[in-house]
Design a protein around this motif. Structure first.
Motif, PDB file in Angstrom:
ATOM      1  N   VAL A  35     -26.836  45.397  -4.513  1.00  0.00           N
ATOM      2  CA  VAL A  35     -27.228  46.696  -5.033  1.00  0.00           C
ATOM      3  C   VAL A  35     -28.391  46.449  -5.962  1.00  0.00           C
ATOM      4  O   VAL A  35     -28.358  45.550  -6.798  1.00  0.00           O
ATOM      5  CB  VAL A  35     -26.046  47.356  -5.780  1.00  0.00           C
ATOM      6  N   GLY A  36     -29.450  47.247  -5.815  1.00  0.00           N
ATOM      7  CA  GLY A  36     -30.643  47.058  -6.616  1.00  0.00           C
ATOM      8  C   GLY A  36     -30.375  47.214  -8.109  1.00  0.00           C
ATOM      9  O   GLY A  36     -29.406  47.839  -8.531  1.00  0.00           O
ATOM     10  N   VAL A  37     -31.256  46.631  -8.919  1.00  0.00           N
ATOM     11  CA  VAL A  37     -31.116  46.670 -10.376  1.00  0.00           C
ATOM     12  C   VAL A  37     -31.093  48.108 -10.881  1.00  0.00           C
ATOM     13  O   VAL A  37     -30.269  48.470 -11.724  1.00  0.00           O
ATOM     14  CB  VAL A  37     -32.258  45.865 -11.047  1.00  0.00           C
ATOM     15  N   ASP A  38     -31.978  48.943 -10.354  1.00  0.00           N
ATOM     16  CA  ASP A  38     -32.014  50.346 -10.786  1.00  0.00           C
ATOM     17  C   ASP A  38     -30.715  51.056 -10.460  1.00  0.00           C
ATOM     18  O   ASP A  38     -30.204  51.841 -11.272  1.00  0.00           O
ATOM     19  CB  ASP A  38     -33.188  51.077 -10.126  1.00  0.00           C
ATOM     20  N   ALA A  39     -30.157  50.773  -9.265  1.00  0.00           N
ATOM     21  CA  ALA A  39     -28.892  51.406  -8.898  1.00  0.00           C
ATOM     22  C   ALA A  39     -27.766  50.923  -9.811  1.00  0.00           C
ATOM     23  O   ALA A  39     -26.913  51.717 -10.225  1.00  0.00           O
ATOM     24  CB  ALA A  39     -28.555  51.103  -7.445  1.00  0.00           C
ATOM     25  N   LEU A  40     -27.766  49.644 -10.162  1.00  0.00           N
ATOM     26  CA  LEU A  40     -26.736  49.113 -11.063  1.00  0.00           C
ATOM     27  C   LEU A  40     -26.851  49.740 -12.459  1.00  0.00           C
ATOM     28  O   LEU A  40     -25.833  50.080 -13.078  1.00  0.00           O
ATOM     29  CB  LEU A  40     -26.840  47.587 -11.160  1.00  0.00           C
ATOM     30  N   ARG A  41     -28.082  49.892 -12.937  1.00  0.00           N
ATOM     31  CA  ARG A  41     -28.273  50.532 -14.247  1.00  0.00           C
ATOM     32  C   ARG A  41     -27.761  51.968 -14.236  1.00  0.00           C
ATOM     33  O   ARG A  41     -27.112  52.421 -15.168  1.00  0.00           O
ATOM     34  CB  ARG A  41     -29.757  50.514 -14.628  1.00  0.00           C
ATOM     35  N   LEU A  42     -28.069  52.678 -13.139  1.00  0.00           N
ATOM     36  CA  LEU A  42     -27.604  54.060 -13.029  1.00  0.00           C
ATOM     37  C   LEU A  42     -26.081  54.108 -12.998  1.00  0.00           C
ATOM     38  O   LEU A  42     -25.468  54.922 -13.695  1.00  0.00           O
ATOM     39  CB  LEU A  42     -28.190  54.703 -11.760  1.00  0.00           C
ATOM     40  N   LEU A  43     -25.480  53.221 -12.214  1.00  0.00           N
ATOM     41  CA  LEU A  43     -24.012  53.179 -12.159  1.00  0.00           C
ATOM     42  C   LEU A  43     -23.421  52.859 -13.529  1.00  0.00           C
ATOM     43  O   LEU A  43     -22.429  53.466 -13.941  1.00  0.00           O
ATOM     44  CB  LEU A  43     -23.548  52.135 -11.130  1.00  0.00           C
ATOM     45  N   HIS A  44     -24.013  51.913 -14.238  1.00  0.00           N
ATOM     46  CA  HIS A  44     -23.512  51.534 -15.562  1.00  0.00           C
ATOM     47  C   HIS A  44     -23.627  52.706 -16.530  1.00  0.00           C
ATOM     48  O   HIS A  44     -22.703  53.012 -17.294  1.00  0.00           O
ATOM     49  CB  HIS A  44     -24.277  50.313 -16.093  1.00  0.00           C
ATOM     50  N   ARG A  45     -24.791  53.372 -16.500  1.00  0.00           N
ATOM     51  CA  ARG A  45     -24.993  54.505 -17.390  1.00  0.00           C
ATOM     52  C   ARG A  45     -23.999  55.634 -17.088  1.00  0.00           C
ATOM     53  O   ARG A  45     -23.406  56.216 -17.994  1.00  0.00           O
ATOM     54  CB  ARG A  45     -26.434  55.007 -17.271  1.00  0.00           C
ATOM     55  N   LEU A  46     -23.816  55.919 -15.803  1.00  0.00           N
ATOM     56  CA  LEU A  46     -22.889  56.980 -15.426  1.00  0.00           C
ATOM     57  C   LEU A  46     -21.448  56.633 -15.778  1.00  0.00           C
ATOM     58  O   LEU A  46     -20.679  57.471 -16.262  1.00  0.00           O
ATOM     59  CB  LEU A  46     -22.984  57.276 -13.923  1.00  0.00           C
ATOM     60  N   SER A  47     -21.070  55.378 -15.531  1.00  0.00           N
ATOM     61  CA  SER A  47     -19.673  54.988 -15.799  1.00  0.00           C
ATOM     62  C   SER A  47     -19.387  54.853 -17.285  1.00  0.00           C
ATOM     63  O   SER A  47     -18.236  54.932 -17.706  1.00  0.00           O
ATOM     64  CB  SER A  47     -19.347  53.682 -15.078  1.00  0.00           C
ATOM     65  N   SER A  48     -20.417  54.664 -18.113  1.00  0.00           N
ATOM     66  CA  SER A  48     -20.225  54.552 -19.564  1.00  0.00           C
ATOM     67  C   SER A  48     -19.864  55.898 -20.194  1.00  0.00           C
ATOM     68  O   SER A  48     -19.258  55.945 -21.256  1.00  0.00           O
ATOM     69  CB  SER A  48     -21.490  54.017 -20.240  1.00  0.00           C
ATOM     70  N   ASN A  49     -20.252  56.951 -19.547  1.00  0.00           N
ATOM     71  CA  ASN A  49     -19.963  58.294 -20.050  1.00  0.00           C
ATOM     72  C   ASN A  49     -18.727  58.820 -19.327  1.00  0.00           C
ATOM     73  O   ASN A  49     -18.737  58.977 -18.115  1.00  0.00           O
ATOM     74  CB  ASN A  49     -21.168  59.196 -19.794  1.00  0.00           C
ATOM     75  N   PRO A  50     -17.632  59.109 -20.060  1.00  0.00           N
ATOM     76  CA  PRO A  50     -16.400  59.573 -19.407  1.00  0.00           C
ATOM     77  C   PRO A  50     -16.611  60.814 -18.551  1.00  0.00           C
ATOM     78  O   PRO A  50     -15.932  60.995 -17.542  1.00  0.00           O
ATOM     79  CB  PRO A  50     -15.450  59.875 -20.571  1.00  0.00           C
ATOM     80  N   ASP A  51     -17.573  61.652 -18.924  1.00  0.00           N
ATOM     81  CA  ASP A  51     -17.829  62.867 -18.131  1.00  0.00           C
ATOM     82  C   ASP A  51     -18.415  62.538 -16.755  1.00  0.00           C
ATOM     83  O   ASP A  51     -18.276  63.323 -15.818  1.00  0.00           O
ATOM     84  CB  ASP A  51     -18.806  63.795 -18.868  1.00  0.00           C
ATOM     85  N   ASN A  52     -19.075  61.396 -16.657  1.00  0.00           N
ATOM     86  CA  ASN A  52     -19.747  61.024 -15.406  1.00  0.00           C
ATOM     87  C   ASN A  52     -19.078  59.871 -14.664  1.00  0.00           C
ATOM     88  O   ASN A  52     -19.545  59.461 -13.600  1.00  0.00           O
ATOM     89  CB  ASN A  52     -21.200  60.625 -15.683  1.00  0.00           C
TER      90      ASN A  52
END
Length: 200
Positions: A35-52
């Motif tokens: 998985v590309g770095v940008d996709a991993l960052r997006l996943l990390h950012r989304l998973s860090s927020n309980p709403d997302n």
């Protein structure tokens, strides 16, 4: 092989198979998912927020399903390629070892391929046939019949035949019956040759 494939059904089946492999834990480990770095960052950012977090899990799941789908498609392509190689090898062997002389010629009558029986009928090596006009291996008086046959088959698309005599070789000349048919794309003619007792 079916002539028409319902593409939406193929994609649904592919997705269902990918989902089943993921759920069962049988997805190929050799796929080396990346998985590309940008996709991993997006996943990390989304998973860090309980709403997302739920959206992040859905996105990760979609990426996994898509990767398994690609792996399944690659496996199918490899299997199809192997089947084509085997089919080509079979048809090449059938062509080469046929008991009758086979020539594949272009519309002008230049030999593209010939089998061993064809070379034997003309009393020469097979590679001496390929690339040469087929009529040059016939006696001069037989050439018009063959050229007329090639022209007739090219224009009408119907099968035809003629009798011809080979140019002399170490075994002397031979009388041949030549049967011709046009390829579906109308670019080549298949000639089948067999020896006959005489031109009559």
């Amino acid at each position: 092989m079916p002539s028409h494939i319902n593409e939406p059904n193929v994609y649904i089946q592919l997705r269902d198979k990918a989902e089943a492999q993921l759920q069962a834990g049988t997805a190929s480990a050799a796929s080396h998912w990346s998985v590309g770095v940008d996709a991993l960052r997006l996943l990390h950012r989304l998973s860090s927020n309980p709403d997302n977090a739920e959206d992040a899990l859905k996105l990760l799941h979609e990426l996994q399903v898509h990767q398994v789908e690609l792996d399944l498609q690659n496996e199918e392509i490899a299997a199809n390629e192997q089947a084509l190689v085997e089919d080509l090898s079979l048809y090449r062997a059938l062509f080469d070892s046929a008991p009758l002389g086979y020539f594949l010629v272009d519309i002008e009558g230049n030999v593209i391929q010939a089998n061993f029986a064809a070379a034997e009928l003309f009393g020469i090596e097979r590679d001496e046939l390929e690339g040469h006009p087929i009529e040059t291996f016939l006696l001069a008086q037989s050439r018009p019949q063959l050229l007329g046959l090639l022209q007739q088959v090219t224009q009408s698309g119907a099968r035809g035949s003629c009798l011809a005599e080979t140019a002399g070789s170490t075994q002397g000349s031979r009388y041949l019956q030549l049967l011709a048919s046009l390829s579906p794309e109308r670019k080549h003619i298949l000639l089948v040759c067999r020896e006959c007792a005489n031109a009559g």
